[in-house]
Design a protein around this motif. Structure first.
Motif, PDB file in Angstrom:
ATOM      1  N   SER A 179       3.226   8.080 -17.304  1.00 52.22           N
ATOM      2  CA  SER A 179       3.334   7.612 -15.923  1.00 52.22           C
ATOM      3  C   SER A 179       3.668   8.767 -14.993  1.00 52.22           C
ATOM      4  N   ARG A 180       3.196   8.614 -13.745  1.00 48.85           N
ATOM      5  CA  ARG A 180       3.559   9.545 -12.678  1.00 48.85           C
ATOM      6  C   ARG A 180       3.926   8.746 -11.443  1.00 48.85           C
ATOM      7  N   LEU A 181       4.931   9.214 -10.764  1.00 49.84           N
ATOM      8  CA  LEU A 181       5.416   8.500  -9.591  1.00 49.84           C
ATOM      9  C   LEU A 181       4.309   8.401  -8.546  1.00 49.84           C
ATOM     10  N   SER A 182       4.113   7.172  -8.042  1.00 44.43           N
ATOM     11  CA  SER A 182       3.127   6.860  -6.993  1.00 44.43           C
ATOM     12  C   SER A 182       1.681   6.958  -7.472  1.00 44.43           C
ATOM     13  N   GLU A 183       1.462   7.167  -8.775  1.00 44.19           N
ATOM     14  CA  GLU A 183       0.100   7.271  -9.292  1.00 44.19           C
ATOM     15  C   GLU A 183      -0.242   6.184 -10.299  1.00 44.19           C
ATOM     16  N   GLY A 184       0.746   5.581 -10.929  1.00 46.50           N
ATOM     17  CA  GLY A 184       0.462   4.521 -11.883  1.00 46.50           C
ATOM     18  C   GLY A 184       0.971   4.827 -13.272  1.00 46.50           C
TER      19      GLY A 184
ATOM     20  N   GLU B 292       0.915  -3.475  -6.465  1.00 48.65           N
ATOM     21  CA  GLU B 292       0.632  -4.339  -5.321  1.00 48.65           C
ATOM     22  C   GLU B 292      -0.831  -4.289  -4.912  1.00 48.65           C
ATOM     23  N   GLN B 293      -1.468  -3.183  -5.168  1.00 49.36           N
ATOM     24  CA  GLN B 293      -2.881  -3.076  -4.824  1.00 49.36           C
ATOM     25  C   GLN B 293      -3.542  -2.070  -5.763  1.00 49.36           C
ATOM     26  N   GLY B 294      -4.856  -2.143  -5.819  1.00 45.33           N
ATOM     27  CA  GLY B 294      -5.581  -1.270  -6.728  1.00 45.33           C
ATOM     28  C   GLY B 294      -6.139  -2.064  -7.892  1.00 45.33           C
ATOM     29  N   SER B 295      -5.793  -1.668  -9.117  1.00 45.52           N
ATOM     30  CA  SER B 295      -6.392  -2.323 -10.279  1.00 45.52           C
ATOM     31  C   SER B 295      -5.462  -2.247 -11.490  1.00 45.52           C
ATOM     32  N   ILE B 296      -5.687  -3.201 -12.377  1.00 46.38           N
ATOM     33  CA  ILE B 296      -5.093  -3.190 -13.720  1.00 46.38           C
ATOM     34  C   ILE B 296      -6.247  -3.308 -14.696  1.00 46.38           C
ATOM     35  N   THR B 297      -6.422  -2.300 -15.513  1.00 41.99           N
ATOM     36  CA  THR B 297      -7.553  -2.243 -16.433  1.00 41.99           C
ATOM     37  C   THR B 297      -7.057  -2.237 -17.869  1.00 41.99           C
TER      38      THR B 297
ATOM     39  N   ILE C 238      -3.886   0.128 -18.064  1.00 39.08           N
ATOM     40  CA  ILE C 238      -3.839   1.160 -17.026  1.00 39.08           C
ATOM     41  C   ILE C 238      -3.669   0.477 -15.674  1.00 39.08           C
ATOM     42  N   ASP C 239      -2.625   0.855 -14.927  1.00 38.93           N
ATOM     43  CA  ASP C 239      -2.433   0.296 -13.591  1.00 38.93           C
ATOM     44  C   ASP C 239      -2.323   1.420 -12.579  1.00 38.93           C
ATOM     45  N   THR C 240      -2.554   1.073 -11.302  1.00 40.48           N
ATOM     46  CA  THR C 240      -2.452   2.034 -10.196  1.00 40.48           C
ATOM     47  C   THR C 240      -1.235   1.721  -9.349  1.00 40.48           C
ATOM     48  N   GLY C 241      -0.157   1.302 -10.025  1.00 45.25           N
ATOM     49  CA  GLY C 241       1.044   0.891  -9.311  1.00 45.25           C
ATOM     50  C   GLY C 241       1.913   2.054  -8.868  1.00 45.25           C
ATOM     51  N   ILE C 242       3.207   1.758  -8.710  1.00 47.26           N
ATOM     52  CA  ILE C 242       4.125   2.745  -8.136  1.00 47.26           C
ATOM     53  C   ILE C 242       4.485   3.841  -9.131  1.00 47.26           C
ATOM     54  N   GLY C 243       4.233   3.611 -10.414  1.00 48.39           N
ATOM     55  CA  GLY C 243       4.521   4.641 -11.410  1.00 48.39           C
ATOM     56  C   GLY C 243       6.007   4.831 -11.637  1.00 48.39           C
ATOM     57  N   MET C 244       6.328   5.849 -12.442  1.00 45.55           N
ATOM     58  CA  MET C 244       7.718   6.136 -12.789  1.00 45.55           C
ATOM     59  C   MET C 244       7.954   7.635 -12.757  1.00 45.55           C
TER      60      MET C 244
END
Length: 430
Positions: free
Chosen positions: A411-416, A344-349, A360-366
């Motif tokens: 992936s890490r939860l809440s880190e992307g 929802e916010q941050g970046s997708i690289t 690489i995304d800064t999303g909600i992670g898994m």
């Protein structure tokens, strides 16, 4: 398998022969011992009868036994020293084992005196050995006869199965000919279990042939029927682009048609690649990755109306890779759609290197549990957030593996999340 069964029967037969010989030997030994003692008792009774008639008369001697009589009160000087210490009854005059005893000694005591009878075992032992050898020879003949009969019977039973097994091993499913399975080994004696196995394998082969034929028909028909309307759409699009005086809305519509047509062409090509048999070679082409990556990023940027999200490219190389046409675009579009859906916010690289590509995304992670199941078919951790309508990660991974690439997620939860695509690069001669 027939050699294993034959060896098993031979070992069993040899075991039976050994047991028969051993049993015969021990039984003969026991019988000979009983007969020997019975003969000694008879001789002793005759000796006592002679002594009662004339105590001073010399005792008779034979080839295989000797007797000594010591009158009551007299010294046993004529008796060998090893016999004097023996008590009444039967004894063996040998320090060797029971089977190797040389002589049997009988000591009897009456009012008239004491009698010693020494009997040699050599004759009895020769009889026992003869009986044992004869029984062993008969046993071996019987065992080898049984082995020969079993071997012939086993060969007759195993020949149909061996020929059918050879036919199955040499059968090529791609050729679709099941005649060799139907008739292999039928010229020999029929076995019900082999015929049941043959029927099951032939039916399975028939179903497999039908499946392969349906697969070929599908890929052929789908390739023609799906690409034909796409070609018509593409030609119509090209003709419309030559028209003058198009409104801005019409131009945007044409651009959208061009973009969606490329996406559908890539999806059709990808699905056809997955539908083909793994042994069938797929058509590959050489292309540079950077233009396709730039086009995919431009496409995903046009889909995103989120000002809090930055989508950009970090290109370190422009590798020349080999793959089916549009395959890289299909895989990258799917990875970008997933990243967009969960960020929802941050970046997708997108990081492009010589041998790999990272999204690489800064999303909600898994979580770890979700990451372990993310490639399972139809798996969705949070379906309310999953708005992408692409192939799905399971199909994408199968597609990547089919063309020789690898796809890995971290992936890490809440880190992307980081999706790494390793692709084969054409090794140019230097």
């Amino acid at each position: 398998m027939s050699h294993q069964l034959r060896r098993h029967f031979i070992l069993q037969a040899l075991g039976v022969a050994v047991l028969l010989v051993a049993g015969t030997f021990l039984g003969s030994k026991a019988i000979s011992e009983y007969l020997l003692r019975d003969r000694i008792r008879t001789e002793v009774n005759q000796l006592w009868a002679l002594i009662e008639r004339n105590p001073k008369a010399p005792l008779p001697k034979a080839l295989n036994y000797e007797a000594y009589f010591v009158p009551a009160g007299a010294q046993p000087d004529q008796v060998p020293a090893e016999l004097r210490v023996m008590s009444d009854g039967f004894h063996r005059l040998s320090t060797a084992g029971w089977l190797e005893a040389d002589k049997v000694v009988y000591v009897g005591d009456r009012a008239e005196g004491k009698i010693y009878v020494v009997t040699a075992r050599s004759t009895i032992d020769r009889v026992v050995i003869g009986i044992t050898l004869l029984s062993g020879l008969v046993s071996l003949i019987a065992v080898w006869s049984m082995i020969a009969f079993t071997n012939r019977r086993l060969r007759r039973l195993m020949t149909p199965l061996a020929e059918f097994s050879h036919a199955v091993d040499s059968w090529d499913p791609e050729r679709g000919d099941v005649a060799q399975l139907k008739y292999a080994g039928r010229g020999v004696s029929k076995i019900r279990e082999v015929e049941q196995l043959r029927t099951a394998v032939v039916e399975m082969a028939g179903r497999m042939n039908n499946f392969v034929e349906r697969e070929r028909n599908f890929t052929r028909d789908a390739s023609h029927e799906l690409r034909t309307p796409l070609t018509v759409v593409r030609m119509a699009h090209d003709m419309l682009t030559l028209e003058t005086g198009l409104s801005p809305r019409g131009t945007r519509a044409l651009n959208r048609i061009d973009q969606v047509t490329k996406e559908i062409e890539g999806l059709v090509e990808s699905l056809l690649v997955l539908a083909r048999h793994p042994n069938v070679d797929i058509e590959v082409d050489e292309f540079y990755a950077l233009p396709i990556v730039e086009e995919a990023i431009a496409r995903i940027q046009s889909h995103s109306d989120n000002p809090a999200l930055d989508i950009h490219l970090d290109a370190h190389a422009n590798p020349l890779i080999e793959a089916p046409p549009r395959m890289l675009a299909v895989v990258l579009n799917e990875l970008l759609e997933n990243a967009l859906s969960f960020t929802e916010q941050g970046s997708i690289t997108v990081v492009l290197r010589e041998n790999s590509l990272d999204v690489i995304d800064t999303g909600i992670g898994m979580s770890a549990d979700t990451l372990a199941r993310v490639f399972d078919p139809f798996f969705r951790e949070d379906i309310s957030r999953q708005n992408a309508k692409g192939l799905g990660l399971n199909v994408v991974r199968r597609l990547v593996e089919r063309i020789g690439w690898t796809l890995r997620l971290r992936s890490r939860l809440s880190e992307g999340t980081v999706a790494t695509l390793n692709f084969r690069r054409r090794q140019e001669d230097t």
